[in-house]
Design a protein around this motif. Structure first.
Motif, PDB file in Angstrom:
ATOM      1  N   GLY A 155     -10.031   6.015   4.088  1.00  0.00           N
ATOM      2  CA  GLY A 155      -8.557   6.167   4.380  1.00  0.00           C
ATOM      3  C   GLY A 155      -7.839   4.781   3.538  1.00  0.00           C
ATOM      4  N   VAL A 156      -7.289   4.980   2.685  1.00  0.00           N
ATOM      5  CA  VAL A 156      -6.774   3.590   1.788  1.00  0.00           C
ATOM      6  C   VAL A 156      -5.236   3.544   2.308  1.00  0.00           C
ATOM      7  CG1 VAL A 156      -6.114   2.569  -0.182  1.00  0.00           C
ATOM      8  CG2 VAL A 156      -8.076   4.132  -0.016  1.00  0.00           C
ATOM      9  N   THR A 157      -4.772   2.744   3.137  1.00  0.00           N
ATOM     10  CA  THR A 157      -3.534   2.668   3.707  1.00  0.00           C
ATOM     11  C   THR A 157      -2.707   1.389   3.285  1.00  0.00           C
ATOM     12  OG1 THR A 157      -2.426   2.757   5.936  1.00  0.00           O
ATOM     13  CG2 THR A 157      -4.286   1.254   5.981  1.00  0.00           C
ATOM     14  N   THR A 158      -1.661   1.362   3.624  1.00  0.00           N
ATOM     15  CA  THR A 158      -0.630   0.108   3.490  1.00  0.00           C
ATOM     16  C   THR A 158      -1.008  -0.703   4.792  1.00  0.00           C
ATOM     17  OG1 THR A 158       1.207   1.269   4.391  1.00  0.00           O
ATOM     18  CG2 THR A 158       0.813   1.254   1.866  1.00  0.00           C
ATOM     19  N   ASN A 159      -0.582  -2.017   4.837  1.00  0.00           N
ATOM     20  CA  ASN A 159      -0.423  -2.577   5.949  1.00  0.00           C
ATOM     21  C   ASN A 159       0.797  -3.652   5.818  1.00  0.00           C
ATOM     22  OD1 ASN A 159      -0.775  -4.822   7.790  1.00  0.00           O
ATOM     23  ND2 ASN A 159      -2.899  -4.726   8.140  1.00  0.00           N
ATOM     24  N   PRO A 160       1.631  -3.480   6.661  1.00  0.00           N
ATOM     25  CA  PRO A 160       3.066  -4.249   6.623  1.00  0.00           C
ATOM     26  C   PRO A 160       2.825  -5.730   6.818  1.00  0.00           C
ATOM     27  CG  PRO A 160       3.234  -2.348   8.268  1.00  0.00           C
ATOM     28  CD  PRO A 160       1.722  -2.439   7.687  1.00  0.00           C
ATOM     29  N   SER A 161       1.478  -6.199   7.385  1.00  0.00           N
ATOM     30  CA  SER A 161       1.448  -7.650   7.508  1.00  0.00           C
ATOM     31  C   SER A 161       0.962  -8.250   6.425  1.00  0.00           C
ATOM     32  CB  SER A 161       0.780  -7.717   8.897  1.00  0.00           C
ATOM     33  OG  SER A 161      -0.389  -7.348   8.640  1.00  0.00           O
ATOM     34  N   LYS A 162       0.333  -7.320   5.381  1.00  0.00           N
ATOM     35  CA  LYS A 162      -0.510  -7.979   4.304  1.00  0.00           C
ATOM     36  C   LYS A 162       0.539  -7.681   2.824  1.00  0.00           C
ATOM     37  CE  LYS A 162      -4.901  -7.018   6.077  1.00  0.00           C
ATOM     38  NZ  LYS A 162      -6.063  -6.304   5.721  1.00  0.00           N
ATOM     39  N   VAL A 217     -13.858   8.693   9.858  1.00  0.00           N
ATOM     40  CA  VAL A 217     -12.805   7.943   9.132  1.00  0.00           C
ATOM     41  C   VAL A 217     -13.142   6.374   8.906  1.00  0.00           C
ATOM     42  CG1 VAL A 217     -10.206   7.271   8.946  1.00  0.00           C
ATOM     43  CG2 VAL A 217     -10.769   9.600   9.529  1.00  0.00           C
ATOM     44  N   TYR A 218     -13.126   5.820   7.838  1.00  0.00           N
ATOM     45  CA  TYR A 218     -13.109   4.616   7.615  1.00  0.00           C
ATOM     46  C   TYR A 218     -11.872   3.924   6.825  1.00  0.00           C
ATOM     47  CZ  TYR A 218     -14.939   0.076   5.733  1.00  0.00           C
ATOM     48  OH  TYR A 218     -15.179  -1.484   5.472  1.00  0.00           O
ATOM     49  N   PRO A 219     -10.939   3.311   7.631  1.00  0.00           N
ATOM     50  CA  PRO A 219      -9.577   3.042   7.321  1.00  0.00           C
ATOM     51  C   PRO A 219      -9.720   1.654   6.679  1.00  0.00           C
ATOM     52  CG  PRO A 219      -9.655   2.928   9.598  1.00  0.00           C
ATOM     53  CD  PRO A 219     -11.076   3.233   9.225  1.00  0.00           C
ATOM     54  N   GLY A 220      -8.738   1.345   5.636  1.00  0.00           N
ATOM     55  CA  GLY A 220      -8.813  -0.152   5.314  1.00  0.00           C
ATOM     56  C   GLY A 220      -7.647  -0.119   4.209  1.00  0.00           C
ATOM     57  N   THR A 221      -7.377  -1.352   3.887  1.00  0.00           N
ATOM     58  CA  THR A 221      -6.290  -1.539   2.782  1.00  0.00           C
ATOM     59  C   THR A 221      -6.983  -1.761   1.473  1.00  0.00           C
ATOM     60  OG1 THR A 221      -6.300  -3.960   3.210  1.00  0.00           O
ATOM     61  CG2 THR A 221      -4.367  -2.588   4.082  1.00  0.00           C
ATOM     62  N   PHE A 222      -8.334  -2.050   1.481  1.00  0.00           N
ATOM     63  CA  PHE A 222      -9.183  -2.292   0.226  1.00  0.00           C
ATOM     64  C   PHE A 222      -8.507  -2.932  -0.861  1.00  0.00           C
ATOM     65  CE2 PHE A 222     -10.639   1.487   2.760  1.00  0.00           C
ATOM     66  CZ  PHE A 222     -11.720   1.287   3.398  1.00  0.00           C
ATOM     67  N   ASP A 223      -8.322  -4.192  -0.637  1.00  0.00           N
ATOM     68  CA  ASP A 223      -7.161  -4.706  -1.691  1.00  0.00           C
ATOM     69  C   ASP A 223      -7.927  -6.030  -1.793  1.00  0.00           C
ATOM     70  OD1 ASP A 223      -5.047  -5.262  -3.414  1.00  0.00           O
ATOM     71  OD2 ASP A 223      -4.131  -6.656  -1.795  1.00  0.00           O
ATOM     72  N   PRO A 224      -8.913  -6.156  -2.594  1.00  0.00           N
ATOM     73  CA  PRO A 224      -9.799  -5.162  -3.378  1.00  0.00           C
ATOM     74  C   PRO A 224     -10.906  -4.750  -2.345  1.00  0.00           C
ATOM     75  CG  PRO A 224     -10.277  -7.221  -4.225  1.00  0.00           C
ATOM     76  CD  PRO A 224      -9.383  -7.515  -3.247  1.00  0.00           C
ATOM     77  N   ILE A 225     -11.510  -3.719  -2.987  1.00  0.00           N
ATOM     78  CA  ILE A 225     -12.754  -3.146  -2.224  1.00  0.00           C
ATOM     79  C   ILE A 225     -13.757  -4.160  -2.460  1.00  0.00           C
ATOM     80  CG2 ILE A 225     -13.301  -1.443  -4.158  1.00  0.00           C
ATOM     81  CD1 ILE A 225     -14.481   0.300  -1.734  1.00  0.00           C
ATOM     82  N   THR A 226     -14.249  -4.703  -1.376  1.00  0.00           N
ATOM     83  CA  THR A 226     -15.629  -5.504  -1.659  1.00  0.00           C
ATOM     84  C   THR A 226     -16.984  -4.899  -1.476  1.00  0.00           C
ATOM     85  OG1 THR A 226     -15.745  -6.071   0.554  1.00  0.00           O
ATOM     86  CG2 THR A 226     -14.022  -7.443  -0.667  1.00  0.00           C
ATOM     87  N   LEU A 227     -18.020  -5.853  -1.822  1.00  0.00           N
ATOM     88  CA  LEU A 227     -19.406  -5.147  -1.386  1.00  0.00           C
ATOM     89  C   LEU A 227     -19.511  -5.140   0.097  1.00  0.00           C
ATOM     90  CD1 LEU A 227     -21.408  -7.815  -3.715  1.00  0.00           C
ATOM     91  CD2 LEU A 227     -20.611  -5.295  -4.225  1.00  0.00           C
ATOM     92  N   GLY A 228     -18.844  -5.975   0.843  1.00  0.00           N
ATOM     93  CA  GLY A 228     -18.918  -5.695   2.305  1.00  0.00           C
ATOM     94  C   GLY A 228     -18.366  -4.425   2.845  1.00  0.00           C
ATOM     95  N   HIS A 229     -17.179  -3.859   2.211  1.00  0.00           N
ATOM     96  CA  HIS A 229     -16.727  -2.736   2.353  1.00  0.00           C
ATOM     97  C   HIS A 229     -17.674  -1.461   2.006  1.00  0.00           C
ATOM     98  CE1 HIS A 229     -12.593  -4.280   1.635  1.00  0.00           C
ATOM     99  NE2 HIS A 229     -12.427  -3.953   2.990  1.00  0.00           N
ATOM    100  N   MET A 230     -18.374  -1.648   0.955  1.00  0.00           N
ATOM    101  CA  MET A 230     -19.244  -0.508   0.191  1.00  0.00           C
ATOM    102  C   MET A 230     -20.566  -0.513   1.151  1.00  0.00           C
ATOM    103  SD  MET A 230     -17.775   0.869  -2.089  1.00  0.00           S
ATOM    104  CE  MET A 230     -19.486   1.776  -2.700  1.00  0.00           C
ATOM    105  N   ASP A 231     -20.830  -1.719   1.851  1.00  0.00           N
ATOM    106  CA  ASP A 231     -21.944  -1.674   2.725  1.00  0.00           C
ATOM    107  C   ASP A 231     -21.681  -0.767   3.871  1.00  0.00           C
ATOM    108  OD1 ASP A 231     -24.618  -2.533   3.990  1.00  0.00           O
ATOM    109  OD2 ASP A 231     -23.260  -3.668   5.335  1.00  0.00           O
TER     110      ASP A 231
END
Length: 168
Positions: free
Chosen positions: A35-42, A6-20
């Motif tokens: 896993g695209v999630t919410t983050n209450p602190s963001k 599982v690779y979790p994150g908010t991906f807001d937006p998805i970057t080239l780093g995420h894609m790597d």
């Protein structure tokens, strides 16, 4: 036995780093669940649905069995539900490691059967952070070095709709 990560994150937006990290993480497992999630602190720029669509589009050409799902729960509950044996996390800098190390320890207390694996971001991608991409875009800067052309267009369109900072 199928190895699921599982690779979790908010991906807001998805970057080239995420894609790597997605490309490299997919090589470590039989199936990678992003896993695209919410983050209450963001404060997200995009809705969960918009982020899901963006991530699905971006991973479509990546080799491997990759699925994209949303979740709004504890990461370890999500990982257990997905049948994962591994959490994949990307590291950019020492500051990331301190936070991620603490999270890995807490997650191990919640479920010791699921390992956390850290992947160092490619050196050329280490400075990239979604938060910084959004900030650059909000001030009218170019973000094409940090995201795909499709994501760049989405961010530019969103900034146009909400208004640029520092604009007259």
């Amino acid at each position: 036995m199928t190895r699921i990560g599982v690779y979790p994150g908010t991906f807001d937006p998805i970057t080239l780093g995420h894609m790597d990290i997605i490309r490299r993480g997919a090589k470590l497992v039989d199936r990678l669940v992003v896993g695209v999630t919410t983050n209450p602190s963001k404060s997200p720029m995009f809705t969960v649905e918009e982020r899901m669509a963006s991530v699905q589009r971006e991973v479509a050409e990546v080799d491997g069995d990759i699925t994209v799902v949303t979740f709004d729960s504890l990461l370890m509950d999500f990982a257990t539900r997905e049948g994962a044996s591994m959490i994949v996390r990307g590291l950019r800098a020492v500051a990331d490691f301190e936070y991620e190390y603490q999270m890995a320890g807490m997650n191990q207390q919640l479920n010791a059967r699921i390992e956390t694996v850290f992947l160092m971001a490619d050196v050329s991608l280490q400075p990239i952070a979604s938060r910084l991409v959004k900030e650059i875009a909000l001030y009218g800067g170019a973000i094409g070095k940090f995201v795909s052309p499709a994501v760049e267009a989405e961010v530019v369109a969103r900034v146009a709709s909400i208004g640029r900072k520092g604009a007259p």
